[in-house]
Motif scaffolding. Structure first.
Motif, short mmCIF file in Angstrom:
data_model
loop_
_atom_site.label_atom_id
_atom_site.label_comp_id
_atom_site.label_asym_id
_atom_site.label_seq_id
_atom_site.Cartn_x
_atom_site.Cartn_y
_atom_site.Cartn_z
N ASP A 238 0.83 -1.21 0.00
CA ASP A 238 0.00 0.00 0.00
C ASP A 238 0.86 1.25 0.00
N ARG A 239 0.29 2.33 -0.58
CA ARG A 239 1.02 3.61 -0.59
C ARG A 239 0.87 4.23 0.80
N VAL A 262 8.02 2.08 5.54
CA VAL A 262 7.69 2.40 4.14
C VAL A 262 7.47 1.09 3.38
N PRO A 263 6.84 1.15 2.21
CA PRO A 263 6.77 -0.07 1.38
C PRO A 263 8.19 -0.49 1.00
N GLY A 264 8.44 -1.79 0.95
CA GLY A 264 9.80 -2.30 0.75
C GLY A 264 10.50 -1.72 -0.47
N GLN A 265 9.74 -1.48 -1.54
CA GLN A 265 10.40 -1.01 -2.77
C GLN A 265 10.85 0.44 -2.67
N MET A 266 10.47 1.11 -1.58
CA MET A 266 10.81 2.53 -1.42
C MET A 266 12.08 2.72 -0.56
N THR A 267 12.45 1.67 0.17
CA THR A 267 13.49 1.82 1.19
C THR A 267 14.80 2.34 0.63
N GLU A 268 15.20 1.82 -0.52
CA GLU A 268 16.49 2.21 -1.09
C GLU A 268 16.51 3.72 -1.38
N SER A 269 15.40 4.23 -1.93
CA SER A 269 15.34 5.66 -2.24
C SER A 269 15.35 6.50 -0.96
N ILE A 270 14.69 6.00 0.08
CA ILE A 270 14.71 6.72 1.35
C ILE A 270 16.15 6.78 1.87
N GLY A 271 16.88 5.68 1.70
CA GLY A 271 18.30 5.66 2.10
C GLY A 271 19.08 6.76 1.38
#
Ligand code: PLP
Length: 399
Positions: A238-239, A262-271
């Motif tokens: 979910d968003r 956060v949704p798992g696919q977003m974690t790298e960008s948050i990093g």
């Protein structure tokens, strides 16, 4: 300088605090923190880390051990939250800014449920997004959400819905049913929900059916008291971004540490965003947080009981003053009230500081919707300060 930055409002709470500068006799309840210091076991862990020479940069997303501890903590309270969904941030407010940087850009619409802690509306404004304020309304002295009107406000054009529950300053809290309706609606409009749940453990409403509060059972298995959370009902994809903080439940305001789910696919960008904002949270602070989480269930229930004691000391006394309108907050650490005939909250708050030595936050600091109201932070190690504060208020009102 960008015009939007020049035009950011100054803090009205600071303005009131400045009116009392240099006076040691003011009973200050204006800021959102307890007067109780961080527990010793947390401080000791940070001191030990410094002794060990842990003074270097570390991972953008946080120490693996801390991320794992947060994932276990969140899973015990809500649903399974894998460590890959956790990002450690340098405070709750920093996490919220990073979430907003990730989601909203110039021209986007961000709908914010208000009144609310002013940082939440300032952040999208700083990024150039347009903020649509969706007001709660007062019904029978308490703050209520018109759910259908909110859903009508959040459309396909809405990039982010920002909601803080339990709410600072009102104590208003979303019910499970409202969360469900909001989540389903936002799935249809493809709107991101940014849920500020930093007060989820400062929750007094044991099993209250009315507000949807619950004692975590099945997965939590521990009878932990926690406000309804979007994490209880959302799917991993979910968003949804949920912001948390060590400040409130562990008395760690000065440490500046929080986390995002956060949704798992977003974690790298948050990093990456963390890299460009702060690069990482200090290691010794994170060591303190690991110690805090290890003792969470030994520490938090006692803290919440002390806060409940504060709330139950302040609220009946306030409500007993003629002309005062106040509702019992189910969560958070604030009494939000108004006094008949006092419609200019900034002027009134300044007068209370100067004439009565009582420091409160003016409702106007949280938006026009709460002009005329005052916020009283009741978190204190000494409830007798609250009793004295009410006496000072009564004297100022010539009651
Ligand atoms: C609603 C809300 N969200 C977030 C925060 C941020 O907490 P911190 O930046 O101390 O982690 C606060 C602090 O007062 C708050 O009231």
């Amino acid at each position: 300088m960008r015009t939007v930055i020049e035009q950011l409002p100054g803090s009205k709470i600071r303005e009131v605090a400045n009116a009392g500068l240099g006076r040691s006799d003011v009973l200050a309840f204006w800021f959102g923190e307890s007067d109780e210091p961080t527990p010793a076991f947390v401080r000791d862990a940070a001191v030990e880390s410094l002794r060990q020479g842990e003074t270097f940069y570390s991972h953008n997303l946080g120490l693996p051990e801390l991320r794992a501890a947060i994932a276990r903590y969140a899973t015990a309270l809500h649903r399974e939250i894998p460590v890959e969904r956790i990002a450690v941030t340098s405070s709750g407010v920093n996490g919220l800014m990073i979430a907003m940087q990730a989601l909203a850009e110039s021209g986007d619409e961000v709908v914010v449920v208000v009144p609310v802690w002013p940082n939440l509306t300032a952040q999208p404004t700083i990024l150039g997004a347009g903020v649509t304020r969706f007001p709660l309304h007062v019904q029978g002295g308490a703050w209520h959400l018109d759910l259908q009107a909110l859903l009508a406000t959040v459309t396909l054009r809405t990039r982010v819905l920002l909601v803080n529950s339990p709410n600072n300053p009102t104590g208003w809290t979303l019910t499970r049913g409202e969360q469900q309706a909001i989540l389903e609606h936002c799935r249809r409009t493809r709107t991101w929900i940014v849920a500020d749940e930093v007060y989820e453990r400062v929750w007094f409403d044991r099993g209250a059916a009315e507000t949807g509060g619950r004692v975590a059972s099945s997965r939590g298995e521990s009878g932990r008291l926690v406000a309804p959370s979007f994490l209880d009902i959302a799917e991993p994809e979910d968003r949804l971004v949920v912001a948390h903080s060590f400040s409130k439940s562990f008395l760690m305001t000065g440490w500046r540490l929080g986390w995002l789910v956060v949704p798992g696919q977003m974690t790298e960008s948050i990093g990456k965003l963390i890299e460009f904002n702060t690069s990482c949270a200090p290691v010794f602070v994170q060591r303190g947080a690991i110690a805090a989480l290890a003792q969470a269930e030994a520490f938090i229930p006692g803290l919440v009981e002390r806060m409940r004691g504060c709330r139950d000391t302040l609220l009946p006394r306030l409500a007993g003053l003629p002309g005062v309108q106040v509702a019992l907050p189910p969560g958070g650490m604030y009494a939000f009230f108004r006094v008949e005939g006092e419609d200019d909250s900034l002027a009134f708050a300044k007068r209370l500081v100067v004439e009565a030595g009582l420091g409160l936050a003016p409702g106007a600091a949280f938006g026009d919707e709460s002009e005329g109201w005052l916020r009283w932070c009741f978190a204190s190690s000494d409830p007798s300060r609250l009793v004295l504060g009410v006496q000072r208020l009564a004297e100022a009102l010539r009651l």
